[in-house]
Design a protein around this motif. Structure first.
Motif, short mmCIF file in Angstrom:
data_model
loop_
_atom_site.label_atom_id
_atom_site.label_comp_id
_atom_site.label_asym_id
_atom_site.label_seq_id
_atom_site.Cartn_x
_atom_site.Cartn_y
_atom_site.Cartn_z
N VAL A 1 51.72 11.51 55.41
CA VAL A 1 51.64 10.29 54.60
C VAL A 1 50.82 10.54 53.34
CG1 VAL A 1 50.77 7.92 54.53
CG2 VAL A 1 51.97 8.75 56.56
N SER A 2 49.66 11.19 53.48
CA SER A 2 48.84 11.44 52.29
C SER A 2 49.53 12.44 51.36
CB SER A 2 47.44 11.90 52.66
OG SER A 2 47.46 13.10 53.40
N ALA A 3 50.30 13.37 51.90
CA ALA A 3 51.04 14.31 51.05
C ALA A 3 52.05 13.56 50.19
CB ALA A 3 51.73 15.37 51.90
N TRP A 4 52.71 12.55 50.76
CA TRP A 4 53.66 11.75 49.99
C TRP A 4 52.94 10.96 48.90
CZ3 TRP A 4 58.58 12.51 49.49
CH2 TRP A 4 59.29 13.13 50.52
N TRP A 5 51.75 10.45 49.20
CA TRP A 5 50.97 9.73 48.19
C TRP A 5 50.56 10.67 47.06
CZ3 TRP A 5 50.99 4.85 47.19
CH2 TRP A 5 51.27 3.93 48.20
N LEU A 6 50.10 11.86 47.42
CA LEU A 6 49.75 12.85 46.40
C LEU A 6 50.95 13.17 45.52
CD1 LEU A 6 47.57 15.40 48.41
CD2 LEU A 6 46.78 13.73 46.73
N LEU A 7 52.11 13.30 46.15
CA LEU A 7 53.33 13.60 45.41
C LEU A 7 53.70 12.45 44.48
CD1 LEU A 7 55.64 15.61 44.96
CD2 LEU A 7 56.84 14.49 46.86
N ALA A 8 53.53 11.22 44.94
CA ALA A 8 53.83 10.06 44.09
C ALA A 8 52.92 10.03 42.87
CB ALA A 8 53.69 8.77 44.89
#
Length: 112
Positions: free
Chosen positions: A8-15
């Motif tokens: 989940v945090s990886a997706w936020w970083l990517l966003a």
């Protein structure tokens, strides 16, 4: 995987990396060929931060998915803001293509 980096945090970083890609693309255009120091500096800092966050997200996400999502966010955001800020053409075909990119981004996220 580092303890702090969940999927989940990886997706936020990517966003956030994708949003920063929009920032550097827009400020690069506004810098008029890097002739405006402030905008040039913002471009370089935003680009560095965008690449750094993309790199962090790659510790958890597949490279093909992450890269496609990152470039997709940047492409869609830059295209929309280019139409609004720089008065670039907002044709039906162009908007349709942007919608296809958004569909691809959502598909990659949902299929991950």
């Amino acid at each position: 995987m580092p303890a702090f980096l969940s999927s989940v945090s990886a997706w936020w970083l990517l966003a956030v990396a994708g949003l920063l890609e929009i920032v550097w693309a827009m400020t690069m255009k506004a810098s008029d060929g890097f002739s405006k120091p402030l905008l040039s500096g913002i471009t370089l800092v935003a680009a560095w931060a965008s690449f750094w966050l993309l790199g962090l997200s790659l510790k958890q996400l597949p490279v093909g998915t992450a890269y496609a999502v990152w470039t997709g966010i940047g492409a869609v955001g830059a295209a929309i803001l280019g139409m609004i800020i720089f008065h670039e053409p907002a044709t039906l075909a162009r908007i349709g293509c942007i919608a296809l990119i958004v569909g691809g981004i959502l598909g990659l996220k949902l299929l991950h």
